[in-house]
Each structure stands twice: as structure tokens, then as C-alpha cells.
Write a protein that holds these residues in place. Structure first.
Motif, PDB file in Angstrom:
ATOM      1  N   UNK A  89     -24.893  32.961 -27.293  1.00  0.00           N
ATOM      2  CA  UNK A  89     -24.476  31.884 -28.204  1.00  0.00           C
ATOM      3  C   UNK A  89     -23.009  31.519 -27.964  1.00  0.00           C
ATOM      4  N   UNK A  90     -22.150  32.526 -27.893  1.00  0.00           N
ATOM      5  CA  UNK A  90     -20.713  32.273 -27.786  1.00  0.00           C
ATOM      6  C   UNK A  90     -20.194  32.304 -26.349  1.00  0.00           C
ATOM      7  N   UNK A  91     -20.944  32.948 -25.441  1.00  0.00           N
ATOM      8  CA  UNK A  91     -20.441  33.186 -24.093  1.00  0.00           C
ATOM      9  C   UNK A  91     -19.682  34.502 -24.048  1.00  0.00           C
ATOM     10  N   UNK A  92     -19.555  35.055 -22.852  1.00  0.00           N
ATOM     11  CA  UNK A  92     -18.817  36.311 -22.692  1.00  0.00           C
ATOM     12  C   UNK A  92     -18.480  36.512 -21.225  1.00  0.00           C
ATOM     13  N   UNK A  93     -17.626  37.469 -20.966  1.00  0.00           N
ATOM     14  CA  UNK A  93     -17.285  37.841 -19.589  1.00  0.00           C
ATOM     15  C   UNK A  93     -17.758  39.264 -19.350  1.00  0.00           C
ATOM     16  N   UNK A  94     -18.595  39.435 -18.341  1.00  0.00           N
ATOM     17  CA  UNK A  94     -19.118  40.762 -18.007  1.00  0.00           C
ATOM     18  C   UNK A  94     -18.547  41.193 -16.660  1.00  0.00           C
ATOM     19  N   UNK A  95     -18.052  42.416 -16.600  1.00  0.00           N
ATOM     20  CA  UNK A  95     -17.538  42.978 -15.354  1.00  0.00           C
ATOM     21  C   UNK A  95     -18.433  44.126 -14.928  1.00  0.00           C
ATOM     22  N   UNK A 100     -20.652  34.610 -18.607  1.00  0.00           N
ATOM     23  CA  UNK A 100     -21.877  34.188 -19.287  1.00  0.00           C
ATOM     24  C   UNK A 100     -21.561  32.934 -20.093  1.00  0.00           C
ATOM     25  N   UNK A 101     -22.245  31.841 -19.782  1.00  0.00           N
ATOM     26  CA  UNK A 101     -21.974  30.570 -20.440  1.00  0.00           C
ATOM     27  C   UNK A 101     -22.785  30.434 -21.722  1.00  0.00           C
ATOM     28  N   UNK A 102     -22.188  29.823 -22.756  1.00  0.00           N
ATOM     29  CA  UNK A 102     -22.945  29.577 -23.984  1.00  0.00           C
ATOM     30  C   UNK A 102     -24.204  28.761 -23.698  1.00  0.00           C
ATOM     31  N   UNK A 103     -25.328  29.273 -24.189  1.00  0.00           N
ATOM     32  CA  UNK A 103     -26.581  28.556 -24.009  1.00  0.00           C
ATOM     33  C   UNK A 103     -27.433  29.033 -22.854  1.00  0.00           C
ATOM     34  N   UNK A 104     -26.917  29.949 -22.032  1.00  0.00           N
ATOM     35  CA  UNK A 104     -27.755  30.465 -20.953  1.00  0.00           C
ATOM     36  C   UNK A 104     -29.011  31.098 -21.531  1.00  0.00           C
ATOM     37  N   UNK A 105     -30.107  30.931 -20.797  1.00  0.00           N
ATOM     38  CA  UNK A 105     -31.392  31.433 -21.273  1.00  0.00           C
ATOM     39  C   UNK A 105     -31.852  32.643 -20.465  1.00  0.00           C
ATOM     40  N   UNK A 122     -26.759  24.487 -22.642  1.00  0.00           N
ATOM     41  CA  UNK A 122     -25.853  24.736 -21.514  1.00  0.00           C
ATOM     42  C   UNK A 122     -25.528  23.472 -20.738  1.00  0.00           C
ATOM     43  N   UNK A 123     -26.509  22.614 -20.547  1.00  0.00           N
ATOM     44  CA  UNK A 123     -26.294  21.418 -19.731  1.00  0.00           C
ATOM     45  C   UNK A 123     -25.765  20.236 -20.532  1.00  0.00           C
ATOM     46  N   UNK A 124     -25.590  20.421 -21.818  1.00  0.00           N
ATOM     47  CA  UNK A 124     -25.071  19.351 -22.673  1.00  0.00           C
ATOM     48  C   UNK A 124     -23.951  19.922 -23.542  1.00  0.00           C
ATOM     49  N   UNK A 125     -22.764  20.095 -22.976  1.00  0.00           N
ATOM     50  CA  UNK A 125     -21.657  20.692 -23.740  1.00  0.00           C
ATOM     51  C   UNK A 125     -21.427  19.966 -25.067  1.00  0.00           C
ATOM     52  N   UNK A 126     -21.281  20.749 -26.120  1.00  0.00           N
ATOM     53  CA  UNK A 126     -21.068  20.185 -27.443  1.00  0.00           C
ATOM     54  C   UNK A 126     -22.337  19.977 -28.238  1.00  0.00           C
ATOM     55  N   UNK A 127     -23.488  20.081 -27.565  1.00  0.00           N
ATOM     56  CA  UNK A 127     -24.770  19.885 -28.250  1.00  0.00           C
ATOM     57  C   UNK A 127     -25.432  21.227 -28.531  1.00  0.00           C
ATOM     58  N   UNK A 128     -26.187  21.263 -29.634  1.00  0.00           N
ATOM     59  CA  UNK A 128     -26.932  22.462 -30.000  1.00  0.00           C
ATOM     60  C   UNK A 128     -28.334  22.077 -30.435  1.00  0.00           C
ATOM     61  N   UNK A 129     -29.201  23.076 -30.415  1.00  0.00           N
ATOM     62  CA  UNK A 129     -30.543  22.890 -30.961  1.00  0.00           C
ATOM     63  C   UNK A 129     -30.500  22.971 -32.486  1.00  0.00           C
ATOM     64  N   UNK A 130     -31.674  23.187 -33.081  1.00  0.00           N
ATOM     65  CA  UNK A 130     -31.786  23.214 -34.543  1.00  0.00           C
ATOM     66  C   UNK A 130     -31.903  24.646 -35.050  1.00  0.00           C
ATOM     67  N   UNK A 131     -31.506  24.812 -36.307  1.00  0.00           N
ATOM     68  CA  UNK A 131     -31.791  26.053 -37.027  1.00  0.00           C
ATOM     69  C   UNK A 131     -33.029  25.790 -37.882  1.00  0.00           C
ATOM     70  N   UNK A 132     -34.075  26.590 -37.656  1.00  0.00           N
ATOM     71  CA  UNK A 132     -35.327  26.426 -38.392  1.00  0.00           C
ATOM     72  C   UNK A 132     -35.508  27.625 -39.321  1.00  0.00           C
ATOM     73  N   UNK A 133     -35.515  27.346 -40.613  1.00  0.00           N
ATOM     74  CA  UNK A 133     -35.661  28.414 -41.608  1.00  0.00           C
ATOM     75  C   UNK A 133     -37.093  28.417 -42.121  1.00  0.00           C
ATOM     76  N   UNK A 134     -37.777  29.523 -41.901  1.00  0.00           N
ATOM     77  CA  UNK A 134     -39.129  29.696 -42.412  1.00  0.00           C
ATOM     78  C   UNK A 134     -39.059  30.619 -43.629  1.00  0.00           C
TER      79      UNK A 134
END
Length: 329
Positions: A166-172, A197-202, A294-306
């Protein structure tokens, strides 16, 4: 006599053409300019000397002239007949019979490796051809790379938390691999691979470090490939670019409305207000609070509350009557 070609190739004067080929192959792989980022000019000079020495000594006619007259004889500057013997010029035009730079160092390199490949790999299946990458750390010429076999890729899983994705990180990641030194020795060396690690990687995203496997003669080093894996999260489940969360509600809150908070993956508190009646199968969608795309910087999916409505296990008769009267109105 100029340069000592035998000394350059580190062979004696009784060496055979096969000895020249082996010596050249070893030294050329050590001194190829692509393997020397910091002192490339020095490597280029050394690489040309090695190639020139091999070009002369592997050719019986050139070698015979060099053995008798040295470097000057190859340039057409051998002593005249009155001094020693006949000149090796082509005539009045002054052209060299064996011009010094008839082939480039890269052409000599490609030809020598073609010969080695034919001798070493002829009985084996046809090698896979690939486009060589110009990586200074490995220094493999394009022509030679197209003729050498490449080691199979080394694949590893890289487990990431949902917060990291979600946030991204650096792994060594520290690895150990065998490399060929400038002296032709194979030694173990530690390397630090850094993965941003880029935000949004799957899950399934692959990160490739070209030719970071062990270095071996006649073999292109393997790529090291890391494949993103996703650890389960205690609260959220990822579905594509959406985040899905299950929220428990009492029957009273489901009918009468309520307010609750959700902690996001980047540690914010979302305040959720329920004004509508929550019926079975009801799902609340909150736009732009899902996973980053990842391919659309600034965009996010939805939060779905069940919702899972928790019914009371028992009711008094008075409560039953009261609920019935309310619902029948």
C-alpha cells in the motif's frame, strides 16, 4: 622488437594454436572494457593488446614473420635484403602484406569465441539466442553473448505485507555469488540487491536483476528474479485494486444507524456513518480508499465494507412484542 605477444598472452614460444585460443579467451573475458567501469580506458588498451597478440600468433604466416622480424616486420618494416633478408612490403604501393589492424578487437573477440563454442558445444542442443544487455558488471560482447548459453533464471519469492504494497518500501537482500576476478580466479562475493517496492504492486509482480548469478566460463550468468508474494492481512483482503473489510454490526445498529471508525493501511482513521438500514448482503463502497494503482499514480481503488449483522440470541416476550409493533407500523 616492440611488444612481446607471447608475454601478453602468457604463453611460451612452443605453444600451439589451441594454447593461444585458451589463453586469449581467458584474458579477453577478464579485460573486456565492459567489465571495467572505473578504468575503461586502461582496459580498452589492454583488450586491444591481447586481441592483437592473438591475431598475430594464431596465424602461422604472421607468427613466422613476427618470430623472425618482430613487430616491425608485420608493419612492412623488416630489414632489407642487404641487411638481413627480403622486405615484406607488397611492392611500390607500400602496402603491408599483413596489416596490423586488419580486424578490430571486437571482431577478433567474436571469432575466437565462435571457435571455442563450436569445439565445446557442438554435441549439445542448439543454445538459446538472446539479446545481450550492455551491463558493465558482466562485460559480455553482443556477438559472443549470442553464441553462449545462458544459465536458467534463479527465481525467489519476496513476501510483502499488505501495508508495504500500500505504502511502498525498500527491501535490501544480501546474496553471495561466484565472480571471476581480473586474475581469472573464481571467488565468492557478497552483493546487496535493493528492491524499491512500489505502492500498488500486486502478487506476481517480478523484479529482475540481469546476470547477477554465478559467473562461469562459456556461460552467461543467470538472472535473479524476485516474485512479489502477499502476506494475509488480519483485517483487509485485497481484490484487484479494491480493499474489502468485514464489519460486525448489532441488529440495533443495523436498523437504527451508527458511526464507527476504520484504521487504514497508512494509519489514518476513517469515520464511517451509517444512515441507511443495513440489510443482508448490503455493501458500502467508499471511493478512492482502496489500493494504489501502480500504473495510475494518484489513483486508488475502492474500499468495500461488508457487514455481518449479529442477531441477539434471546429476547424477552416484551421485547418481541415491542419489535413486532414497531416493524408492523
Amino acid at each position: 622488437m616492440g611488444m612481446d605477444y607471447y608475454n601478453i598472452l602468457k604463453v611460451n614460444r612452443n605453444a600451439t594454436n589451441e594454447d593461444f585460443r585458451k589463453a586469449y579467451r581467458r584474458l579477453a573475458m577478464i579485460w573486456h572494457p565492459d567489465k571495467h567501469r572505473d578504468d575503461k580506458q586502461v582496459a580498452e588498451v589492454k583488450f586491444k593488446e591481447i586481441s592483437e597478440a592473438y591475431d598475430v600468433l594464431s596465424d602461422p604466416k604472421k607468427r613466422a614473420i613476427y618470430d623472425e622480424y618482430g613487430e616491425e616486420g608485420l608493419k612492412g618494416n623488416a630489414p632489407s635484403r642487404s641487411q638481413r633478408t627480403t622486405s615484406y612490403r607488397a611492392g611500390s604501393s607500400g602496402q603491408n602484406i599483413f596489416p596490423f589492424n586488419s580486424r578490430t578487437a571486437e571482431e577478433i573477440f567474436a571469432e575466437a569465441f565462435q571457435k571455442d563454442f563450436d569445439l565445446a558445444y557442438m554435441p549439445r542442443p542448439k543454445p538459446t539466442r538472446f539479446r545481450a544487455e550492455a551491463t558493465n558488471s558482466q562485460g559480455v560482447n553482443v556477438e559472443a553473448a549470442n553464441m553462449a548459453q545462458k544459465a536458467p533464471a534463479i527465481e525467489r519469492k519476496l513476501a510483502c505485507s499488505l501495508e508495504e504494497l500500500y505504502k511502498g518500501s525498500t527491501r535490501k537482500i544480501k546474496i553471495s555469488r561466484n565472480v571471476i576476478t581480473s586474475h581469472g580466479e573464481s571467488v565468492a562475493r557478497s552483493e546487496m540487491l535493493v528492491i524499491d517496492v512500489k505502492p500498488g504492486w500486486k502478487k506476481g509482480t517480478k523484479i529482475t536483476f540481469p546476470k547477477m548469478g554465478d559467473e562461469e566460463a562459456n556461460m552467461i550468468p543467470a538472472d535473479i528474479v524476485f516474485e512479489i508474494d502477499e502476506n494475509p492481512h488480519a483485517m483487509y483482503k485485497r481484490v484487484g485494486n479494491d480493499l474489502v473489510v468485514l464489519q460486525n454490526l448489532s441488529l440495533a445498529d443495523a436498523i437504527g444507524g451508527t458511526t464507527f471508525k476504520l484504521r487504514t493501511l497508512d494509519e489514518r482513521d476513517l469515520t464511517i456513518q451509517l444512515a441507511n438500514i443495513v440489510s443482508p448482503g448490503y455493501e458500502l463502497l467508499i471511493a478512492n480508499e482502496g489500493m494504489p494503482i501502480a500504473r495510475e499514480p494518484g489513483s486508488k481503488g475502492h474500499l468495500r465494507i461488508k457487514f455481518d449483522v449479529i442477531f441477539p440470541s434471546t429476547l424477552t416476550e416484551q421485547q418481541r412484542t415491542g419489535i413486532r409493533n414497531i416493524l408492523e407500523c
